[in-house]
Structure formats: structure tokens, C-alpha cells
Scaffold this active site. Structure first.
Site, PDB file in Angstrom:
ATOM      1  CB  CYS A   1       6.863   0.072  -1.250  1.00 27.29           C
ATOM      2  SG  CYS A   1       7.155  -1.688  -0.996  1.00 27.29           S
TER       3      CYS A   1
ATOM      4  CD  GLU B   1       4.812  -4.942   3.733  1.00 25.17           C
ATOM      5  OE1 GLU B   1       4.213  -3.946   4.175  1.00 25.17           O
ATOM      6  OE2 GLU B   1       6.014  -4.932   3.400  1.00 25.17           O
TER       7      GLU B   1
ATOM      8  CG  HIS C   1       2.471  -1.760  -3.052  1.00 33.28           C
ATOM      9  ND1 HIS C   1       2.753  -0.528  -2.499  1.00 33.28           N
ATOM     10  CD2 HIS C   1       2.944  -2.682  -2.167  1.00 33.28           C
ATOM     11  CE1 HIS C   1       3.376  -0.684  -1.346  1.00 33.28           C
ATOM     12  NE2 HIS C   1       3.506  -1.979  -1.117  1.00 33.28           N
TER      13      HIS C   1
ATOM     14  CG  HIS D   1       1.749  -6.131   0.959  1.00 29.49           C
ATOM     15  ND1 HIS D   1       2.910  -6.610   0.397  1.00 29.49           N
ATOM     16  CD2 HIS D   1       1.934  -4.800   1.134  1.00 29.49           C
ATOM     17  CE1 HIS D   1       3.768  -5.605   0.246  1.00 29.49           C
ATOM     18  NE2 HIS D   1       3.191  -4.497   0.681  1.00 29.49           N
TER      19      HIS D   1
ATOM     20  CG  ASP E   1     -10.225  -8.577   3.782  1.00 29.51           C
ATOM     21  OD1 ASP E   1      -9.129  -8.728   3.210  1.00 29.51           O
ATOM     22  OD2 ASP E   1     -11.222  -9.297   3.557  1.00 29.51           O
ATOM     23  CG  HIS E   2     -10.536  -7.086  -0.268  1.00 31.22           C
ATOM     24  ND1 HIS E   2     -10.623  -8.202   0.541  1.00 31.22           N
ATOM     25  CD2 HIS E   2     -10.082  -7.524  -1.459  1.00 31.22           C
ATOM     26  CE1 HIS E   2     -10.266  -9.274  -0.150  1.00 31.22           C
ATOM     27  NE2 HIS E   2      -9.917  -8.888  -1.371  1.00 31.22           N
TER      28      HIS E   2
ATOM     29  CG  HIS F   1       0.864  -0.114   2.154  1.00 31.29           C
ATOM     30  ND1 HIS F   1       1.858   0.086   3.073  1.00 31.29           N
ATOM     31  CD2 HIS F   1       1.298  -1.150   1.389  1.00 31.29           C
ATOM     32  CE1 HIS F   1       2.828  -0.796   2.896  1.00 31.29           C
ATOM     33  NE2 HIS F   1       2.506  -1.551   1.873  1.00 31.29           N
TER      34      HIS F   1
END
Length: 137
Positions: free
Chosen positions: A33, A125, A39, A41, A79-80, A14
């Protein structure tokens, strides 16, 4: 009252950026960020439900079923993925951990059966940063 927590993991990208601010303002407030190229997490999601154990099973909610529900409703969608671009339930929302936890709650709450109540969403996070959401606004 018994509390049951299921823990799941996923990876997502995000960017934190306020479109009405300059690049410099975003950088000052959000630091790394606000990276133009996003970037990511390695998130850890704790979903806690509460209730009374069922007299025939002893469960508040079957933990395996809860894991399947979390996977189907949340993990498969995030996810991903890029939270800003790819995730329907984050569309038009600022993708902070706080807002993300609220959105996860909203998605899961409507899928819980009678007898189990969503108690808390805890979203890590990073190993040092997490948010908790207990419903309501």
C-alpha cells in the site's frame, strides 16, 4: 425503525505513506500500500439510512434518489481518481479506509432530507477488508 441500504461501486487509487517516516518504515507498516506509484481498489460502498416509513410512500428514503445522491456527492468525485491527489474532501487526510469512510459520511450527511438519518457507511476496500462507520468521533 427501518434501515435502507444502497450499494454502489467505484474504483480509486491511493497510497498509504507517512511523510515523516523513511521509505523503509512505510514499507514495513503499509507494505504494498506504500507503493511509490500508487495502487488501486475496486471499492464497494454500502450507505445505510434509517427512519420511519413515510405514510404517503412507505419509504424511509427513495432508494433511487439515494443512489443519485451517492453518485452526485461521492462517486463522481472519487471514481477513477487518486484519493491522495484528486479528491477535494480527502485533501490533507491520510487515505486509509477508515478515514475515507468518515469523509464519505461527512459529505453525505449534510445532503439527507428531514426524516432520513445516516446510520452507517460500510466501505469494502477488498472482498476481505472493510470498515464500518456509524458517525460520531
Amino acid at each position: 425503525m427501518i434501515y435502507l441500504t444502497r450499494v454502489e461501486h467505484f474504483n480509486a487509487a491511493h497510497k498509504l505513506s507517512n511523510p515523516s517516516w523513511s521509505k523503509e518504515e512505510n514499507q514495513n507498516v503499509f507494505g504494498k500500500c506504500a507503493n511509490e506509484n500508487w495502487h488501486g481498489h475496486n471499492y464497494e460502498l454500502h450507505v445505510t439510512v434509517k427512519g420511519e416509513p413515510h405514510p404517503e410512500t412507505g419509504f424511509v428514503f427513495n432508494a433511487k434518489t439515494l443512489g443519485t445522491l451517492i453518485n452526485d456527492v461521492i462517486i463522481e468525485k472519487v471514481d477513477h481518481r487518486n484519493l491522495n491527489v484528486d479528491v477535494d474532501f480527502m485533501a490533507g487526510k491520510f487515505t486509509s479506509a477508515e478515514n475515507f469512510a468518515i469523509a464519505i459520511w461527512e459529505q453525505l450527511e449534510k445532503h439527507l432530507p428531514a426524516g432520513a438519518t445516516l446510520h452507517c457507511i460500510k466501505l469494502f476496500e477488498t472482498p476481505k477488508i472493510y470498515v464500518e462507520y456509524f458517525g460520531g468521533k
